[in-house]
Structures are given as C-alpha cells and as structure tokens.
Design a protein around this motif. Sequence first.
Motif, PDB file in Angstrom:
ATOM      1  N   GLU A  17       7.242 -12.023 148.803  1.00 56.09           N
ATOM      2  CA  GLU A  17       7.245 -13.235 149.617  1.00 56.09           C
ATOM      3  C   GLU A  17       6.478 -14.351 148.901  1.00 56.09           C
ATOM      4  OE1 GLU A  17       9.146 -13.162 152.069  1.00 56.09           O
ATOM      5  OE2 GLU A  17       8.569 -14.681 153.516  1.00 56.09           O
ATOM      6  N   ARG A  20       8.800 -15.801 146.339  1.00 56.19           N
ATOM      7  CA  ARG A  20       9.796 -16.684 146.972  1.00 56.19           C
ATOM      8  C   ARG A  20       9.222 -18.083 147.213  1.00 56.19           C
ATOM      9  NH1 ARG A  20      10.266 -11.856 150.107  1.00 56.19           N
ATOM     10  NH2 ARG A  20      11.694 -10.655 148.815  1.00 56.19           N
ATOM     11  N   PHE A  24       9.425 -21.941 143.985  1.00 54.91           N
ATOM     12  CA  PHE A  24       9.903 -23.255 144.433  1.00 54.91           C
ATOM     13  C   PHE A  24       8.743 -24.239 144.643  1.00 54.91           C
ATOM     14  CE2 PHE A  24      13.638 -20.891 146.620  1.00 54.91           C
ATOM     15  CZ  PHE A  24      14.356 -20.880 145.431  1.00 54.91           C
ATOM     16  N   ASP A  49      16.839 -10.874 146.189  1.00 51.01           N
ATOM     17  CA  ASP A  49      17.235 -12.232 146.545  1.00 51.01           C
ATOM     18  C   ASP A  49      16.831 -13.236 145.472  1.00 51.01           C
ATOM     19  OD1 ASP A  49      14.576 -11.377 147.785  1.00 51.01           O
ATOM     20  OD2 ASP A  49      14.404 -13.554 147.669  1.00 51.01           O
ATOM     21  N   LEU A  50      15.978 -12.842 144.507  1.00 48.63           N
ATOM     22  CA  LEU A  50      15.558 -13.785 143.463  1.00 48.63           C
ATOM     23  C   LEU A  50      16.593 -13.903 142.341  1.00 48.63           C
ATOM     24  CD1 LEU A  50      11.725 -13.065 143.233  1.00 48.63           C
ATOM     25  CD2 LEU A  50      12.923 -14.846 144.517  1.00 48.63           C
ATOM     26  N   LEU A  51      17.679 -13.160 142.451  1.00 51.55           N
ATOM     27  CA  LEU A  51      18.769 -13.300 141.482  1.00 51.55           C
ATOM     28  C   LEU A  51      19.131 -14.774 141.312  1.00 51.55           C
ATOM     29  CD1 LEU A  51      21.098 -11.965 139.792  1.00 51.55           C
ATOM     30  CD2 LEU A  51      22.470 -12.076 141.868  1.00 51.55           C
ATOM     31  N   GLY A  52      19.074 -15.239 140.087  1.00 53.14           N
ATOM     32  CA  GLY A  52      19.439 -16.623 139.816  1.00 53.14           C
ATOM     33  C   GLY A  52      18.276 -17.589 139.873  1.00 53.14           C
ATOM     34  N   GLU A  53      17.146 -17.186 140.419  1.00 54.71           N
ATOM     35  CA  GLU A  53      16.009 -18.105 140.564  1.00 54.71           C
ATOM     36  C   GLU A  53      15.066 -18.033 139.371  1.00 54.71           C
ATOM     37  OE1 GLU A  53      16.540 -20.040 142.808  1.00 54.71           O
ATOM     38  OE2 GLU A  53      17.679 -18.984 144.342  1.00 54.71           O
ATOM     39  N   THR A 317       6.963 -26.366 153.109  1.00 49.42           N
ATOM     40  CA  THR A 317       7.853 -26.983 154.106  1.00 49.42           C
ATOM     41  C   THR A 317       9.129 -26.151 154.142  1.00 49.42           C
ATOM     42  OG1 THR A 317       8.569 -28.495 152.372  1.00 49.42           O
ATOM     43  CG2 THR A 317       6.949 -29.310 153.934  1.00 49.42           C
ATOM     44  N   LEU A 318       9.100 -25.126 154.971  1.00 42.34           N
ATOM     45  CA  LEU A 318      10.128 -24.093 154.957  1.00 42.34           C
ATOM     46  C   LEU A 318      11.045 -24.232 156.160  1.00 42.34           C
ATOM     47  CD1 LEU A 318       7.668 -21.186 154.123  1.00 42.34           C
ATOM     48  CD2 LEU A 318       9.159 -22.378 152.516  1.00 42.34           C
ATOM     49  N   LYS A 319      12.309 -24.106 155.890  1.00 37.28           N
ATOM     50  CA  LYS A 319      13.300 -24.113 156.957  1.00 37.28           C
ATOM     51  C   LYS A 319      13.122 -22.882 157.846  1.00 37.28           C
ATOM     52  CE  LYS A 319      17.539 -22.687 156.743  1.00 37.28           C
ATOM     53  NZ  LYS A 319      17.718 -22.266 158.148  1.00 37.28           N
TER      54      LYS A 319
END
Lengths: 323, 323, 323, 323
Positions: A17, A20, A24, A49-53, A317-319
């Motif tokens: 987490e 994540r 960003f 989920d970090l694939l590509g990041e 500032t998270l959605k």
Amino acid sequence: MSIHVGIIGGAGYTAGELLRLLLFHPDVELKFVHSQSQAGKPLHSTHQDLLGETDLLFTDALDFDGIDVLFLCVGHGAAATFLEAHPVPDSVKIIDLSQDFRLKREGNNYVYGLPELNREAIRTAQHVANPGCFATCIQLALLPLAAAGQLHDDVHINAVTGSTGAGQAPSATTHFSWRSNNVSVYKAFNHQHLGEIGQSLHQLQPDFAHKLHFIPVRGNFTRGILATAYTPFAGSLDEAKALYQDYYAPHPFVYLSDSNPALKQVVGTNKGIVYLEKHDDQLLIISMIDNLLKGASGQAVQNMNLMFGREEKAGLTLKALAF
Amino acid sequence: MSIHVGIIGGAGYTAGELLRLLLFHPDVELKFVHSQSQAGKPLHSTHQDLLGETDLLFTDALDFDGIDVLFLCVGHGAAATFLEAHPVPDSVKIIDLSQDFRLKREGNNYVYGLPELNREAIRTAQHVANPGCFATCIQLALLPLAAAGQLHDDVHINAVTGSTGAGQAPSATTHFSWRSNNVSVYKAFNHQHLGEIGQSLHQLQPDFAHKLHFIPVRGNFTRGILATAYTPFAGSLDEAKALYQDYYAPHPFVYLSDSNPALKQVVGTNKGIVYLEKHDDQLLIISMIDNLLKGASGQAVQNMNLMFGREEKAGLTLKALAF
Amino acid sequence: MSIHVGIIGGAGYTAGELLRLLLFHPDVELKFVHSQSQAGKPLHSTHQDLLGETDLLFTDALDFDGIDVLFLCVGHGAAATFLEAHPVPDSVKIIDLSQDFRLKREGNNYVYGLPELNREAIRTAQHVANPGCFATCIQLALLPLAAAGQLHDDVHINAVTGSTGAGQAPSATTHFSWRSNNVSVYKAFNHQHLGEIGQSLHQLQPDFAHKLHFIPVRGNFTRGILATAYTPFAGSLDEAKALYQDYYAPHPFVYLSDSNPALKQVVGTNKGIVYLEKHDDQLLIISMIDNLLKGASGQAVQNMNLMFGREEKAGLTLKALAF
Amino acid sequence: MSIHVGIIGGAGYTAGELLRLLLFHPDVELKFVHSQSQAGKPLHSTHQDLLGETDLLFTDALDFDGIDVLFLCVGHGAAATFLEAHPVPDSVKIIDLSQDFRLKREGNNYVYGLPELNREAIRTAQHVANPGCFATCIQLALLPLAAAGQLHDDVHINAVTGSTGAGQAPSATTHFSWRSNNVSVYKAFNHQHLGEIGQSLHQLQPDFAHKLHFIPVRGNFTRGILATAYTPFAGSLDEAKALYQDYYAPHPFVYLSDSNPALKQVVGTNKGIVYLEKHDDQLLIISMIDNLLKGASGQAVQNMNLMFGREEKAGLTLKALAF
C-alpha cells in the motif's frame, strides 16, 4: 527536491500500500524496496496491480547512504530486531509501521505519529512510530473529548475491521470460505491497541482514569474500520459538534459529518470521518478510516510529509472507492 | 490553463465517479454540476465520499458560456433528448457517456472515444461518444487481432460485470439480499454492446465476417469486468504476445501481463490488463477493466485529456484498490 | 434398518458437509468418523456448526466390521493409497469422493456415481466413484443432448465456482483479502474434470468426437457452480425443452426452469437446475448446482440411498439458502 | 394428523422462508398462500428456489374453515389492519410475525412467542406474537441473567444484522452497490425492539431498572445477527456458565459454546448459540441467530409445533450453511 525513500519488508500488505502511494507521490524518489524473500523479482510479481507502474526490483541490499527516510514494514517485534542488526545512520529518518516503538518508555525516542495529536512534534521528529489501525480510528473518535477534559466516565467501544488488518499470512480466520459472510469477536477487552489509545488520552487529559471497554469484531470485508464509542457528555449535541469541529479544523484529513456516514465513504482514502449523536446523557461517536491508509501506510506518508516540511496532503488526494 | 467543465446528470454513478476524478485533476476547473433532482444541495449529499473535497452545490442552471467541455452523464436516450432541448454552442466540446452516439450513422459527427482505437481522431474531435463498459473490455481483448487482420473465425466471449454497471436505480437484480453470493446470466448473445464492438472490429479488419458469441454474467461484486475471449489463431503464443505488445506499446493504460491476472489488479484504476494463453489452435485472451473508470468516467477523462492536448494520464494516476 | 456408516478423512470440507447430512438422515447410523489429525476431539471442534447435534468424537481407529458403507473424503490420490494400506472387506460398500476411480480403466470396478447417468448401475454397485463438482454441473447441461445423439459440434463452456471447491487448505487464491470481490480464470482448456465429462458423453453418444472448450472461473462466493454451455442444435427451443424435460423426468433432483435462474436457487440443496435458450443455431444451456452438495457430499448420499434401496431423496430434502 | 396451514402475505421474505420450512415439515399440510399481488402465479415465480418442490399457486381467496393455524407475514401495522378487515374464526390459531401484538397492553391476548421465555404459555396459546429478530438474539443473551435476578447495572449491546432483516422492498441501504463491503449504524439507542426486550427482562426480573444501550449495525451479509452484550456480574465465569447451561438445558435450539463462535455456525438453522467471557467485573455474552429462522420464520414454526403439541424440533432439523 525529492525525498529519497527506502522500504524494509517490501512484500507485505502495508509495504504494498505504501508503494501504491509513493510511486505516484510528486516529491518522492523510491531508492530501494528490501525483501529477503522476493529479492531480484519485480515489485509487480508480488504487488500485481503495480504492473506497468514501475520496473523496480525487490532487493536484499541495504544502501542507507542513498536515502532520507526508511519505512519499516515488518511485523511486530521484527522492527526492533531489524534495527539492532542493521544500525541506521543519523542522516536517515525512520517511520516504523510496527507497534514496537509506540509506547513511551525509557530510551524510546520515537514520536507517536498521529498527526491529529502530535503534528508539531512529528515535524521535527527523527523517528516516528506509526499508530495502529484500530488505535487511529478510536483516537479520532475520542481525542477532542480528551483535549477538552471531557472524559468523565467509562467509554464503550465496538469496532469492526476488514480482513487486511490481519496481514497476508493465511490463517483459519482469513480463509475466504470461512470469512465470507461471517462475523466474529476477538480479543474482547484485551486488544493490544488499548495501550496506545490510553497513552494518548492521558497525554491530553492527564486525569483520565476510566475504563475503555473495547470489543473488536472481524468483518467480512477487506478494507476499513468502523468504530462506535459512547460515554456520558454533559453538554448539548451542538456543543459537542463545536468541540469536534474546532479540534479537527486545522487537520486536512478528518471531517465531521452532518449525516450518518457509512464505511465506504473513506475506503481508498486517507480520510477519517467522525459523526456525533446525543442520546440522553450519552454522546455517541461514530468514526471510520481505511485501515491500510489512514490506519497504516497513508498515515505513514502523511507523517513523512510533515517530517520533510511538505504539504501534508501531498500524494494523498485519493479517489474514494465509493462502491 | 484550466479546462472549464460542466456536467449534466450529476447525481448518477458515472457523474459521481467523474467528480471523484475531476476534483483532483490538476488541469480542471469544475464550473457546474447539473442535476434537476438535487439542485441546491451539496455534491456530497449524494456522493457522500466527497465530504470535505468540495463545497460545490448541484445546480439546475446551465451556463454553457463558462465552460470548455460538457460531460453528459444521463441515461441512454436521454443524452440525445437533452441536446435537442438545450443546444450547446460550438465553443463547447461534448463527451457523452451514453450509448446515443456510439454507432456511426448519417449525421452523427461523434468520434467513438476509445483511445486505443481512435486516439488521433479524438485529439481533434468536437464531440466524443464514450464507449460502453463491456464494449471497452472486450475490444481491448480483440483490437490487436483485428488490426493484424487475424480474426478468421467466430469469437467466444464470456464477461462478468460488477453491479455498478447497472446504475443506481434499485431493481430486483441489484438488491443486496438477492445479489450477494449470486451469479446469473443476462442478455446472452444479444447484449446491446455487440454493435459497437462489431463496428470497431470492422474498422480495423473490414473483411471480418464472423460471429461474436457473447455471454454476459452478473457478478456479485460492485466494480470491474473480467472477459475471456477465444478464437483460432494460426501463430504461436509468442507471436500473439508480440502482436499485443506492439499494439499497446503507445498506449499508457493497457498492459500485457506475463502472469495470469485477477480482477482486483485494475479495480480503482483506469488500466486495462490483457493476458494471453494458447491452447491447441485457440488463442485465449483474458482482459479486465474497472467498469466505472476505464469502462466509463476514467475513459471520459482520458478522452478530455486528448481533446485538450493534455498529458493522456493527467488526473488518472490512480491507486489500485488491490484488496 | 439403519445403514451403518464410516467416514475417512473426517476433518475436511466434504466430510463436514456429509456429516451435516448424515446426522439428520432418517436411515443412517454414524459409526465412526476417522481423522488422524483430530482423533479424540469432538466433531464440532472442527465442524463448529455441529455443536449440539452430536457428541461423537473423531477417531483414529478403523472398525470395518461395524459398517455397511465407507465414505472416502480424502484428497485426490489419497483414496487409492488409503485402500492399499487398509483393505476393506467385501461386506462394506465404498463411496469415494476423490477423483481416483472416476475414469474407466482395466481393473477399476467403480461405477461412476452420477445418478442422472448411471442410476441403475449404482443401485447394484459395490463401489461408487462420486463425480467432480464441475463435472456434475456440466454433465447436467449436456447429458440430454448426448443421450439424443445431438452433440454435433464443439461445445463452449464457462463455469464459475465457489471457493469451497478449493478445499480447506489455505492458499493465495483462497485468502479472503485476495478473493473478496475478485474473479480470475484458472486451468483454461485443461481442467482435470474434462476427462470424466468426455467419458460420460461418449457413454451416451459413442460417436461424439468434438471438443469441449472449458474456461473455469474462480468466483467470489463460497458455494455453488453456474455453468453456461452452448453448441449448435438443429431443432427448435421447444424440441430442446422436450428433450431435457423427458430426460430429467425420472430424476428427482434436476429441474428444467422456465425462467432464467440464478445460482442461489440451488445453494444449500442437492438440486440441479437447467435452463435453455436458443439463439440462431446455438442452444444455450445454463446449469447450476451447490458444489458441496449435488457436486460432492449430497450426491454421495444420493448414491448411498440408491445403493441401499432407499428413497433417492431420503435425507436430502434441504431448505435452500435463497438469500 | 396434519396441521392445516394458511399464510397471509405470501410473497415476502418471511413467508418465503416459512414456505421453505413448511413444505418439508412432516406434520403440515399447506392449504393456501395468500398474496394480493401474486395471486394465480406459482409460488416459485416469487420464491424461485421452490421450483420443483410444489405446484401450489398464490391465491387471493381466504378459506379460514380449512385451516388450523394462520401465519401473518405482512408488515408492521398491516397485521392488525388485516385482522380488523378479516375476522378469523376461533377455530383458527394465529401466529403473527409482525410487531403489532408483541407488547402487552389492555385487550391484547397474544402470547409473546419466545419459547425460551414462554414455552408453557405458548403451548396453550390461541394467538402468538412472534418476536423480532434483534429482540430474539439479544434476549437469548440476557434471559438467564434476568431469570437469576442478576441484572444489576446498565447493559451495553451491539448487534450487526444481515440485509434480509430489512425486507425485500428495495432501498438505498439495500442496494448491492452501496451495501457490499459497507457497514453503518442506524437507530442507535432507539431501536424499536428495545420495548419487547425490556418487557421480557422485567417479566423475569421485575426490579430491573437499568438501561439497555443498544447500537444496531447494518452488516454486509444477507443472513444472521451477531450480538455482543456486557454488564457487571458478581460471580465467576464458571458460575455464569452454569447459570446459562441450566437455563438452556430444557431448550432444544439454544447452546452454550465453549469456544468463541462465528456467525455462520447458525446461518441456515433455527439455533441460537451463546458464548461467555469474563473480563474483570464484566460478563461478556456473545449470541447469534439466523434472523430469518430463529429470528422469524423458524421461530414461528417452533411456536406452531408447541401450540399443536408436536415435537418442538419437528421440521426444524436444518443443515447449517457452514460456508
């Protein structure tokens, strides 16, 4: 100038987490993510989920010279052990997500990292002990009362938590077939977070001498904690609201809601939401957070922002998930 | 310079998700959020997670002069009706999230807003028709094959969707007591998104003349679509991977995964993940998106970014839910 | 006269479900429940819902003399191993829930225990191999077509299963934090149940020479399997319905539904529900079962009833969960 | 001889659950299921899991002559209204599942139908008011203390309920997209079931004069209620256990558990499970039921069994869901 970051215990939930968030974060450069078990593999092999990041790999090397701050994302007990085995230079600040340094005692120089309690001390801290998830949620419910010296009786607390609070090691009570649609009570009256909660209440209201009756509940969802707390309060509901409104006005992540909230309003965010009702002499406080964010890694980033003089909300500032 | 935005149908799910994105978008100024039913109330009275993020109120006034782009978040059919009743000046671009303008026909000047298909056309479009959620997920699975002229037989598709795809009006199949732990099939072979999927495949492979067998499934989760598609493919798995890799290389939101992915890797993000297996002569493609983001409001923001010459990912670097 | 029952592998999921049935079965006396790991403890220490239903303890002793039938609830491979180590006298019938004896081969005298396929053979069988859960659900969808010699082309199958199909050993894909709200594909085109499905179809339609394309999906629920299957069918929908109606008329657990069903209609029961649609030349068959009941322990009891000449539904009139 | 049964309000949740029980009850003949809205349609058109179990149709005719007992499954208020409009002959006993007759008052001749409180009175009752779901669960936690005159202080209660408690009318808080993974508090300190709970406690301990602090919570599951209650208790844990054990010994559905239970142990059954812990001077009682069974329709059948001199468990030996 970027904050250079290292992470220990990189394969666990709180580290995931944290990644994540940090990947960003506008002010952060990630220098290394340490994991004994996953060294050499890409971060997204564990945190899929970090694939590509990022193309960063886990490492088993420690380069403290290249970093400004070290996050310890290892288990309870393991943080203290790690620091004994691997002395960290004074040039590196530490944010520990375990419970090892939360309680004040001789020789413990860690600041308890709840910004809504200790923001100024955190700004100048070298070492920060990040609070527990239940502890954060329950303190958000009670700090304004303690700050006003208004805790005059026992407090009755019930809080239900998502499964991620139990970490990623499989166990009987995190097996999907068991936990799905199930609820259960554990560690009633004895949860280990009571210590840090009591410590904070005494910090604000030194004469506080009543009991916290706390029933933790395992919920059948993954993220979030919803707590209810009630205790006698002499004033009116409006007085209570004013007290909470004033207390949280300078804090950018905690809001007093006018309407009865539901947990998913905070899931996915670093927010805390607090809501008040008055029934006869009892003040009921409902509070809620995302246990992995405001209750762990989000709060760790909030602490980092404060320790390095950045905007407190930077990278946070998270959605909301909302649904 | 900020993009000035207006939203029609502000109280629905896709508008809520759009607000969660636009309020944190670095280049956007939100000018009005139109809702007949909620006019005068704060946005967070409906979208409760927005508490603390904005003081904006819903309005029933329309001020097209103050905006650069209008998002239509009303139901299917209602977008066309709205535009007939309220002519929008040429100075305002339109992004419509309904299905009203997705299919090419005489007099329809909307560009079909799937950036992975029509990015260049979107950049200069005045009006964009945002694709459907199933349609987006399934096209991500098939576009590279069509672009290579490699669709030579029927395609067999199954896709399971979260409940938010059904919108916020309560119905028998969105009642929690019914849907929890339940799955069911609907509109088998007849789903309305087949039209736009076929249109896109023909755009890339004009001789495509086979059937798309599509079974949509209602899943017992709120967000996300996972699709499986298979069809004969003459080449090797590596050739297929190269084809997909090349196709998606210029696109910042779609990734080819080397390992078998799971839906929650994309939930909360604007990503699409695609994964390939070869079994005898069949190429199996697994694709997944968050139906409210890449399948709706996230894609709408991606389109806005392209239409206004901004970085395609602006405001869309979203933390995955992961758990 | 009661049927005297022994169970091997008593601590697992299928044994637990079997106990839930046998303890309330009007014709059964439970003689022993064998478990190496739990010997000496009460059944309800593992199967906690049995609190109050029985005082029986797990045992590590084997008394084959006292029983009429032995249920093997051990893992795949372990059933054969157990029987080699512990010869069972001819006086004891065996119902094996593993996959060890499902496929016909030299020296295998087990009858494949799908009553809707082999009811008469089961009645006189000494040894029964209980079918797999996916295999049961998919066969219920296809048997009437095969019996009519109407499988003339490839069959396209997708089936989503609950987590209990994966047993009780914890794993990454049964961790609640991962599986909650998640879906994923596994063993596409290669699932081990394809063997027994193919064997049954050939039994009914010996010339069947087409492919079964099967995509298994992990669902985010605990119980149940919903399968979709489609293949060309020359007749009308009414002809198909007549064919299925006739086929299942003598079978008390399988129903053809006139309306599109949802999984929870069968959860908690031993029923199978089948539903048909025709789209162009394709016949779509939707079938569903509870994987622990009709897909495992319920079917085992159904087989026991047949093997001992009892009413086929004895002990199996189960209240559906419904919600 | 069979009990002849009629049901009013046949299309709702509690009627559906009652039908699932009565259709398999060995002593019951179902004479009519009344529903204004569904008259003429088969029961399984509404209660879809009943497919294959019965061919009975809903009716709008009322034939009180053919029945021995009438179950009222209409909403709160509607039961009293129905009885005013449709006088029921003295030959017909009534079991009302609404709250209309639960509270003692001049002219109300209904016996409060909690067998663990009023079993003997129920046996001879003409009219029974079936308790509320929360009320049942909480009373099971507190009755033994009240019977022993041991309620000497305030009681602190928190209970989380499944969504079926809210009935089948769709609402914002039963929408799947909202409720999935969500928790929220409602009617804190004010829930309407407090009246019947207090009435029962006074029946057993007339001098009881303390408060019941009750926080009801909406859980993200469909079935079940888990309650925690605590209050000072002067004796030891063993004394408390003896007290509960003795109280429930004659009651076939309520068990004291030695280990900390979880909700799914009772889901699908008519059981109540109670568990005790002692912490300093506080006795913690955890209790749980299935809200649709022991909390509604199962208890109604239990009452019917008592009223007609049948075995109390007849038709109620139900397999737990377990998973």
